[in-house]
Design a protein around this motif. Structure first.
Motif, short mmCIF file in Angstrom:
data_model
loop_
_atom_site.label_atom_id
_atom_site.label_comp_id
_atom_site.label_asym_id
_atom_site.label_seq_id
_atom_site.Cartn_x
_atom_site.Cartn_y
_atom_site.Cartn_z
N ASP A 1 35.02 78.87 49.15
CA ASP A 1 34.57 78.67 47.78
C ASP A 1 33.95 77.29 47.63
O ASP A 1 33.89 76.50 48.58
CB ASP A 1 35.73 78.85 46.80
N ALA A 2 33.47 76.98 46.41
CA ALA A 2 32.78 75.71 46.18
C ALA A 2 33.70 74.51 46.32
O ALA A 2 33.26 73.43 46.75
CB ALA A 2 32.14 75.74 44.78
N GLU B 1 27.14 80.31 47.98
CA GLU B 1 27.50 79.07 47.30
C GLU B 1 26.71 77.94 47.95
O GLU B 1 26.59 77.88 49.18
CB GLU B 1 29.00 78.78 47.41
N ALA C 1 30.68 82.95 49.87
CA ALA C 1 31.70 82.69 48.86
C ALA C 1 32.99 83.45 49.14
O ALA C 1 34.06 83.06 48.65
CB ALA C 1 31.17 83.05 47.47
#
Length: 354
Positions: free
Chosen positions: A331-332, A152, A327
């Motif tokens: 997470d983003a 990510e 990821a």
């Protein structure tokens, strides 16, 4: 049976007569070729006065050149004997002496000269260098990480005018602290904010260049260290890295990795996550921009009128950072929250002195 044989003979005779008539009509046509037509027009000759030798009665360029080589007023014979010509010298064709002065020779073609490229006699234009074991190991590890770890990428722009001003003020007092030291400290505090690491227990790896490749020595417990202590350790590691004296043991572990590329004038970069570092922060060089005062983080209202725009525009120093994360570990959304806290800590450098 007899009737079919007679019919076949009659068809063959008809086709033979038609083919002979077609050849006769073509042989009497004297149709000049394109090159012959150009020579006829340039020398004022008539195609009917020349004897064609081409296939199907086509007047060729050689037929017209033979007519030009003859004296004016002479008629061409029906069948001209073969004329033996002297060998042409290397300088080009020459004009026969029997030709009048009014006739110009054929244009000469310029010789084609092949380009000559400089070459080193007896020496190769390149040098083969052997890949060291360290570089080969780094390349294999990065290739495996890129293919096996889901990545990510999240980027942000940070205003660093306050950091640069504070670093310059500390430098006047004899305290040498770089912007990289502020970045390492701000990253450690931001990891604590998003719950990725405990307070004070953040081990940050810093990428450094060596003669054999890139190494990432680890600075332990960055959250509990002061800026001056971080600056001292970073300078000592950089000196040993340039001399190739960083042992592999000092590169083991690490919760976070910071890749400082400001010295290489790199404005933007995305790094590859490699074990054991699930997060890598790539930091580029600073750039100057002119932004509205409100968006630049200064106090005051927005731009309402055109005449106020120039007075509310400020000159800012911006830093582009990109977080590459595994990821499966972050997470983003959490990565964006980390960059938000990192930007706030970096734009308020006094918080890093606490």
């Amino acid at each position: 049976m007899a009737f079919s044989c007679v019919r076949r003979l009659w068809l063959c005779a008809t086709l033979r007569v038609s083919h002979a008539g077609l050849q006769g009509s073509l042989s009497m046509s004297r149709k000049p070729s394109p090159a012959a037509r150009l020579l006829l027009a340039s020398h004022g000759l008539q195609a009917e006065a020349l004897q064609p030798t081409g296939r199907f009665g086509v007047l060729t360029k050689e037929d017209v050149l033979k007519a030009i080589a003859l004296k004016p007023g002479s008629s061409l014979p029906s069948r001209s004997p073969a004329i033996s010509q002297p060998p042409v010298p290397a300088s080009g064709p020459s004009v026969p002496e029997s030709l009048p002065h009014t006739q110009s020779p054929l244009p000469r073609k310029k010789p084609v000269i092949a380009p000559v490229y400089p070459q080193k006699a007896g020496k190769a234009m390149y040098t083969d260098e052997k890949i060291s074991a360290e570089k080969r190991s780094i390349a294999c590890r990065l290739g495996q990480s890129k293919n096996s770890i889901p990545h990510e990428y999240v980027s942000a722009l940070c205003q660093v005018d306050s950091v640069l001003s504070l670093a310059a003020q500390l430098g006047k007092d004899g305290v040498q602290v770089s912007i990289g030291d502020f970045i390492i400290k701000a990253a450690a505090l931001s990891l604590k904010t998003v719950g990725f690491a405990e307070s004070g227990g953040v081990d940050v790896a810093v990428t450094m260049a060596t003669p054999d490749g890139i190494v990432s020595p680890v600075i332990s417990r960055v959250g509990s260290r002061g800026l001056l202590d971080i600056a001292t350790v970073t300078r000592e590691l950089a000196d040993r890295a340039r001399q190739g004296k960083i042992p592999p043991k000092e590169c083991e572990g690490g919760t976070f990795c910071v890749s400082l590329l400001d010295s290489l004038a790199v404005s933007y970069c995305t790094s590859i996550v490699s074990v054991p570092h699930p997060l890598v922060l790539s930091v580029g060089s600073t750039s100057s921009r002119i932004l509205p005062a409100e968006s630049a983080g200064h106090e005051g209202g927005g731009i309402n009128d055109d005449w106020e725009a120039e007075s509310r525009m400020v000159h800012c120093k911006l830093l582009n950072v990109t977080l590459s994360c595994d990821a499966t570990r972050m997470d983003a959304e959490r990565a964006g929250q980390f960059l938000k806290n990192f930007r706030y800590n970096l734009e308020q450098p006094l918080r890093l002195l606490l």
